[in-house]
Design an enzyme around this catalytic site. Structure first.
Site, PDB file in Angstrom:
ATOM      1  N   ASN A 212       0.729  -1.316  -0.174  1.00 17.63           N
ATOM      2  CA  ASN A 212       0.246   0.209  -0.347  1.00 17.63           C
ATOM      3  C   ASN A 212       0.766   1.467   0.068  1.00 17.63           C
ATOM      4  OD1 ASN A 212       0.519   0.934   2.689  1.00 17.63           O
ATOM      5  ND2 ASN A 212      -0.276  -1.539   3.174  1.00 17.63           N
ATOM      6  N   CYS A 275       0.450   2.520  14.401  1.00 19.38           N
ATOM      7  CA  CYS A 275       0.622   3.857  13.207  1.00 19.38           C
ATOM      8  C   CYS A 275       1.075   2.583  11.599  1.00 19.38           C
ATOM      9  CB  CYS A 275       2.130   4.802  13.789  1.00 19.38           C
ATOM     10  SG  CYS A 275       1.209   5.952  12.804  1.00 19.38           S
ATOM     11  N   ALA A 276       1.949   2.186  11.532  1.00 18.87           N
ATOM     12  CA  ALA A 276       1.154   1.255  10.644  1.00 18.87           C
ATOM     13  C   ALA A 276       0.358   0.669   9.242  1.00 18.87           C
ATOM     14  CB  ALA A 276       2.815  -0.257  11.009  1.00 18.87           C
ATOM     15  N   ASP A 280      -4.434  -6.044   5.236  1.00 21.09           N
ATOM     16  CA  ASP A 280      -5.285  -6.461   5.873  1.00 21.09           C
ATOM     17  C   ASP A 280      -5.306  -8.208   5.636  1.00 21.09           C
ATOM     18  OD1 ASP A 280      -6.700  -4.600   7.496  1.00 21.09           O
ATOM     19  OD2 ASP A 280      -7.804  -4.430   5.542  1.00 21.09           O
ATOM     20  N   LYS A 290       8.113 -18.260  -9.085  1.00 28.00           N
ATOM     21  CA  LYS A 290       8.348 -17.188  -9.397  1.00 28.00           C
ATOM     22  C   LYS A 290       6.659 -17.975 -10.498  1.00 28.00           C
ATOM     23  CE  LYS A 290       8.593 -14.109 -12.841  1.00 28.00           C
ATOM     24  NZ  LYS A 290       9.663 -13.545 -14.091  1.00 28.00           N
ATOM     25  N   PRO A 307      -3.370 -11.265  11.107  1.00 26.58           N
ATOM     26  CA  PRO A 307      -3.824 -10.916  12.178  1.00 26.58           C
ATOM     27  C   PRO A 307      -3.903  -9.463  12.555  1.00 26.58           C
ATOM     28  CG  PRO A 307      -1.144 -11.328  12.579  1.00 26.58           C
ATOM     29  CD  PRO A 307      -1.950 -11.633  10.934  1.00 26.58           C
ATOM     30  N   ILE A 309      -2.710  -6.200  14.539  1.00 24.85           N
ATOM     31  CA  ILE A 309      -1.220  -6.939  15.172  1.00 24.85           C
ATOM     32  C   ILE A 309      -2.610  -5.643  16.353  1.00 24.85           C
ATOM     33  CG2 ILE A 309       0.658  -6.115  16.114  1.00 24.85           C
ATOM     34  CD1 ILE A 309       1.511  -6.692  12.509  1.00 24.85           C
ATOM     35  N   PHE A 327      -4.014   3.951  14.635  1.00 21.55           N
ATOM     36  CA  PHE A 327      -4.587   4.417  13.751  1.00 21.55           C
ATOM     37  C   PHE A 327      -5.454   4.526  13.404  1.00 21.55           C
ATOM     38  CE2 PHE A 327      -1.886   8.719  13.793  1.00 21.55           C
ATOM     39  CZ  PHE A 327      -0.719   8.258  14.671  1.00 21.55           C
ATOM     40  N   LYS A 341     -14.228   1.529  15.564  1.00 18.55           N
ATOM     41  CA  LYS A 341     -12.445   1.325  15.598  1.00 18.55           C
ATOM     42  C   LYS A 341     -12.123   1.106  17.627  1.00 18.55           C
ATOM     43  CE  LYS A 341     -11.109   1.524  11.330  1.00 18.55           C
ATOM     44  NZ  LYS A 341      -9.992   1.645  10.475  1.00 18.55           N
TER      45      LYS A 341
END
Ligand code: C5P
Length: 408
Positions: A212, A275-276, A280, A290, A307, A309, A327, A341
């Site tokens: 992301n 903060c990461a 999901d 590959k 998970p 976290i 966050f 949340k």
């Protein structure tokens, strides 16, 4: 006298810059500090034990297995009795040993046994400094929380030019003073703060991954602000292009499961800040080879949940940090979604921000956040991420102070 009553253990490695360590001893003593020394075998090729002893006013420790040294002060005690350990010059060899945790002489054993902060002033030929092996060791040492001073760039004894010269004794002295005078009364002194930052990369096969756009800027800024406030900081970072913040122990991970494991290993902590932007989902069975472009069309990739976290740590039965902060990056109904949340994940605080395209904050240097503490909401104006980090750290320090008063 800025080092009155401070005890410094100076390890002198075997490099031409060892003569500068003699000046360093004098400079530390001039500031009122006490210097005990370890001189490596290679170090004795450059300075004599007699000069070191005369300048420091103390016995020079040289041998791991010396009966006289051990009876005077055992190596474990030597490593613990100082307020700070300084390695100058830190040779490529000494740094490699410390990075690997080797303990085959007095200097390396002391570095492994110490529970005190360690500063190293590297000194070596420019090629040796730039060699990937040394740079790997530097990264390991930084990750272990060891502070590096220099090296400086310039003409070297070997006739080459570039980085590798040991920092000047007075520059080292200033870092020693700054390190030791970090007052015990800083707002987060004695506290351990664990922070996650950046994105995660979830492998599809050995060459592809799901990612992301998180930059890690906000998490890294919080790590820097917490360290500045005196905390011991463990930053668990996904793949980012940012440099490791100074004075912070950084653990680099790739995916969510590794991030969770690193967080669990870093506990206990007084505060954990998540903060990461953790992915999901991950690929249910990432290929070990590959994936080939088949004629039958694109592969079907099955995803499975990662998970959570934040929720795992907030709901942990043991080692739950007293303050767990999450966050919430939202694109609509920011406060309502963030509050839901916070309740669902059971964290104490949540920092909500609007990441709708119109807000323009995603990946940028600024952030508009709302801090949700229980039912109380504080909305902050648009600020630089550094200012958001400092304001958050300020609130954390206040909260910890209040809770420690309440517990007294
Ligand atoms: O559910 P959502 O991803 O919006 O929650 C965001 C918060 O949860 C952030 O604090 C983020 O760091 C944390 N989180 C986590 N592990 C996950 C997903 C989110 O720690 N797998």
């Amino acid at each position: 006298m800025r080092l009155e009553g401070k005890k410094i253990l100076l390890i002198i490695g075997g490099g031409i810059a060892a003569y500068k360590s003699l000046e360093l001893i004098r400079a530390i003593r001039k500031e009122g500090g006490e210097v005990k020394t370890i001189l490596t075998k290679a170090g004795t090729e450059f300075v004599t034990p007699l000069s070191v002893a005369s300048l420091s006013g103390h016995h020079v420790y040289q041998d791991l297995f010396s009966l006289t040294d051990e009876t005077e002060m055992g190596h474990i005690e030597l490593s613990r009795s100082a307020d700070l350990v300084v390695v100058a010059p830190a040779t490529a060899d000494l740094m490699a040993k410390a990075a690997q945790g080797l303990a085959n002489d007095l200097a390396s054993t002391t570095l492994l046994a110490t529970d005190k902060r360690v500063l190293m002033a590297p000194a070596m030929n420019v090629r040796m400094w730039l060699h990937p092996a040394t740079q790997r060791n530097v990264a390991c040492l930084k990750q272990d929380g060891i502070g590096l001073i220099g090296p400086d760039e310039g003409a070297m004894a070997c006739g080459e030019f570039g980085p590798g010269r040991m920092a000047e004794p007075l520059a080292i002295l200033e870092v020693v003073i700054a390190t030791l005078s970090a007052p015990a009364s800083l707002p987060l002194s004695g506290k351990h703060v664990v922070i996650t930052s950046g994105p995660t990369h979830e492998p599809i096969d050995p060459v592809r991954y799901i990612a992301n756009r998180s930059s890690g800027k906000q998490g890294h800024a919080i790590a820097r602000a917490a360290a500045k406030a005196g905390a011991r900081v463990t930053l668990i970072s996904g793949p980012v292009t940012l440099p490791d913040p100074e004075g912070v122990q950084v653990i680099h991970v790739e995916d969510a499961r590794a991030m969770l494991q690193a967080v669990e290993q870093a506990l206990p902590a007084d505060v954990a800040i998540f903060c990461a932007a953790v992915a999901d989902w991950r690929v249910a069975s990432a290929g070990t080879q590959k994936i080939k472009k088949e004629k039958a069309g694109p592969p079907h990739i099955e995803l499975t949940e990662n998970p959570d976290i934040l929720a795992t740590i907030a709901q942990a039965k043991t080692h739950r940090p007293p303050l767990v902060i999450g966050f919430a990056a939202e694109t609509e109904h920011v406060l309502a979604h963030a509050q839901a949340k916070r309740i669902k994940k059971q964290c104490d605080w949540i920092v909500a921000n609007d990441v709708s395209p119109a807000s323009g904050v995603m990946g940028g240097d600024q952030n508009t956040v709302h801090l949700l503490r229980g039912e109380t909401v504080s909305s902050w104006p648009l600020m630089d991420k550094t200012a958001v980090a400092e304001a958050l750290v300020h609130e954390i320090a206040l909260a910890l102070k209040t809770s420690s008063h309440e517990n007294q």
